[in-house]
Design an enzyme around this catalytic site. Structure first.
Site, PDB file in Angstrom:
ATOM      1  N   HIS A  41     -37.643 -36.755   6.455  1.00 32.36           N
ATOM      2  CA  HIS A  41     -37.702 -35.276   6.476  1.00 32.36           C
ATOM      3  C   HIS A  41     -36.503 -34.669   5.765  1.00 32.36           C
ATOM      4  CE1 HIS A  41     -40.710 -35.707   9.775  1.00 32.36           C
ATOM      5  NE2 HIS A  41     -39.920 -36.702  10.130  1.00 32.36           N
TER       6      HIS A  41
ATOM      7  N   SER B 117     -26.311 -27.104 -20.633  1.00 33.32           N
ATOM      8  CA  SER B 117     -26.815 -25.736 -20.564  1.00 33.32           C
ATOM      9  C   SER B 117     -26.251 -24.951 -21.740  1.00 33.32           C
ATOM     10  CB  SER B 117     -26.364 -25.094 -19.253  1.00 33.32           C
ATOM     11  OG  SER B 117     -26.399 -23.685 -19.362  1.00 33.32           O
TER      12      SER B 117
ATOM     13  N   LYS C 182     -22.414 -27.747 -17.011  1.00 37.71           N
ATOM     14  CA  LYS C 182     -23.637 -28.396 -16.521  1.00 37.71           C
ATOM     15  C   LYS C 182     -24.048 -29.648 -17.267  1.00 37.71           C
ATOM     16  CE  LYS C 182     -26.698 -26.484 -14.283  1.00 37.71           C
ATOM     17  NZ  LYS C 182     -27.973 -25.879 -14.003  1.00 37.71           N
TER      18      LYS C 182
ATOM     19  N   GLU D 267     -36.665 -34.563 -14.756  1.00 33.45           N
ATOM     20  CA  GLU D 267     -37.490 -33.362 -14.524  1.00 33.45           C
ATOM     21  C   GLU D 267     -38.745 -33.374 -15.401  1.00 33.45           C
ATOM     22  OE1 GLU D 267     -34.685 -29.682 -13.564  1.00 33.45           O
ATOM     23  OE2 GLU D 267     -33.928 -30.879 -15.217  1.00 33.45           O
TER      24      GLU D 267
END
Ligand code: ARG
Length: 469
Positions: A162, A283, A289, A296
């Site tokens: 969870h 980025s 970043k 992804e």
């Protein structure tokens, strides 16, 4: 405006040529040209088979085979030739080229056969080879998983359910969990290849060939394990593509789940891995970043693979018996799914191999004392308490510790004894991360010995997989 004038494969009963826009709409050469090698192999096998059946002489058959070889050669080196063709489909392309070379002899090859059985046969050949390619990529990924697992035996990780910290694991155990899923994918691919490995040629348009064909000989010639057993079924069966697409969709789903773990682990909040520069992006705005775009995109592309499966399932739903032109819609989804999954697999394998696991950070996170709460309950059970009572007592102990701003490891035994007289000084040995890991020594558990054994078992299954292809 009507379609370009080329010798059609049908046309005789028509007064007018098809409308140009309809011709563009119905033709499949733009995408089924991928199957030209399969088409030419089938044509050669057919030339040999109908000579054996007495339809052609041996010389005619030899001439056809030689011309088909030449066509294959030219196709390999002259893509402009393929690009310029206005053929209706891959079968039309080969026949046109053959007639151009041989005249009337070229026009003899289609005796006794139908594009319905040809397309089913060629697509099966294509799917088999395409799945083998994917299987090879799965093998590389399995090897990447295995070597990362070997490199990290001994590194702990806070296991979660969870998305909440649950019990400690070995990092190798987590890696092998993904490995097991990919191993099942390999098995599914092997099964899908076996489903596709049946030769429809000889089924005719739907009712079977009227010439005395040696179907088993043709199947052998084309590398099939067996022949199909019902001509009507054989021209309309696309289950083998659905099986292939299901195997690809499940593989993509597993890649997507691995991606999700990697993306979370790469966040500052987790900090479990360092993304490799080679498989990350920056980025355009925020200089600090480093983004997990490889993972992804793999996760994102999974949608299209499911789409391919659903597209074909829907196409096949409600079709009457026999070949229907709807079935031409089977190829593009598969080509797309195959290309994408192959790319996803290659990037996933390379990115996983290049990932650095931050051992110190993983170890620190795995030291979280709440991860050993189950051990405390098990300890009380060993002292004779029913598990349900033990669970309750440990819950209270955790609450008491939290109130005092301490971890369960720091609670004095005297304090714990107030909750249950069963607590004794040996508790401290139970509360270590090492003991929590070591106790899970069942087959499939996360104890170092069990994981070492699992790794050996995994490697031997991987070796067997390498052998049988
Ligand atoms: N291009 C067709 C396909 O992919 C080949 C079979 C055509 N058969 C026919 N009867 N029109 O399905």
């Amino acid at each position: 405006m009507s379609a370009p004038e080329e010798q059609k494969m049908w046309g005789g009963r028509f007064e007018r040529a098809p409308d140009a826009s309809f011709y563009e709409f119905e033709r499949s050469w733009q995408f089924d040209r991928r199957m030209l090698p399969q088409e030419l192999a089938l044509d050669r096998a057919w030339a040999r088979a109908i000579a054996k059946a007495g339809v052609l002489t041996d010389q005619e058959s030899d001439k056809l085979v030689a011309a088909l070889d030449e066509i294959e050669k030219r196709a390999k080196s002259d893509s402009a030739w393929l690009d310029a063709s206005k053929a209706e489909d891959v079968h039309h392309f080969a026949e046109t080229a053959l007639i151009e070379k041989l005249g009337p002899l070229g026009a003899k090859l289609h005796t006794g056969r139908s594009r319905n059985e040809m397309v089913a046969t060629e697509f099966r050949m294509y799917v088999k080879q395409a799945l083998l390619e994917i299987l090879n990529a799965v093998r590389s990924l399995l090897r990447a998983v295995s070597s990362q697992a070997k490199a990290h035996l001994g590194t702990p990780l806070p296991g979660m359910t969870h998305m909440q910290r649950a019990q400690p694991l070995l990092l190798s155990h987590w890696l092998l969990a993904h490995g097991e899923a990919f191993y099942r994918d390999a098995q599914r691919l092997v099964a899908a290849i076996a489903f596709a490995d049946s030769c429809p040629l000889g089924s005719g348009a739907l009712a079977g060939c009227a010439f005395p064909l040696d179907r088993k000989g043709i199947a052998q010639d084309l590398g099939f394990a067996r022949v199909s057993t019902n001509s009507l079924d054989a021209v309309s069966d696309r289950d083998f593509v659905l099986d292939a697409l299901f195997a690809l969709a499940t593989l993509a789903m597993h890649l997507s789940r691995l991606s999700e773990d990697m993306i979370l682990f790469a966040s500052t909040e987790f900090g479990f891995i360092e993304l490799p520069d080679e498989y990350s992006t920056g980025s355009s705005l925020m200089p600090q970043k480093k983004n997990p775009d490889a993972w992804e995109l793999i996760r994102g592309k999974t949608g299209r693979i499911y789409g391919a499966l659903f597209a074909l399932l829907t196409t096949c739903k409600g079709l009457p018996s026999s070949y229907q032109r709807d079935l031409q819609e089977d190829k593009e989804p598969f080509f797309e799914a195959h290309d994408q999954v192959l790319a996803m697999m290659r990037i996933a394998g390379a990115a996983l191999s290049a990932t650095k696991f931050r051992e110190a950070r993983l170890r620190e996170a795995a030291q979280d004392p709440t991860l050993v709460a189950t051990e405390v309950a098990d300890y009380l059970v060993a002292q004779g308490l029913p598990f349900r009572d033990a669970h309750e007592i440990v819950g209270k102990a955790l609450r008491a510790a939290e109130k005092e701003g301490k971890s369960i490891r720091e609670m004095p035994i005297a304090k714990l004894k107030e909750l249950s007289p069963a607590f004794g000084p040996e508790l401290s040995t139970v509360l270590t991360l090492e003991s929590a890991l070591a106790r899970r020594s069942v087959i499939g558990g996360t104890a170092p010995g069990a994981v070492r054994a699992a790794m050996e078992d995994f490697d031997s299954r991987l070796a067997a997989l390498e052998k049988n292809s």
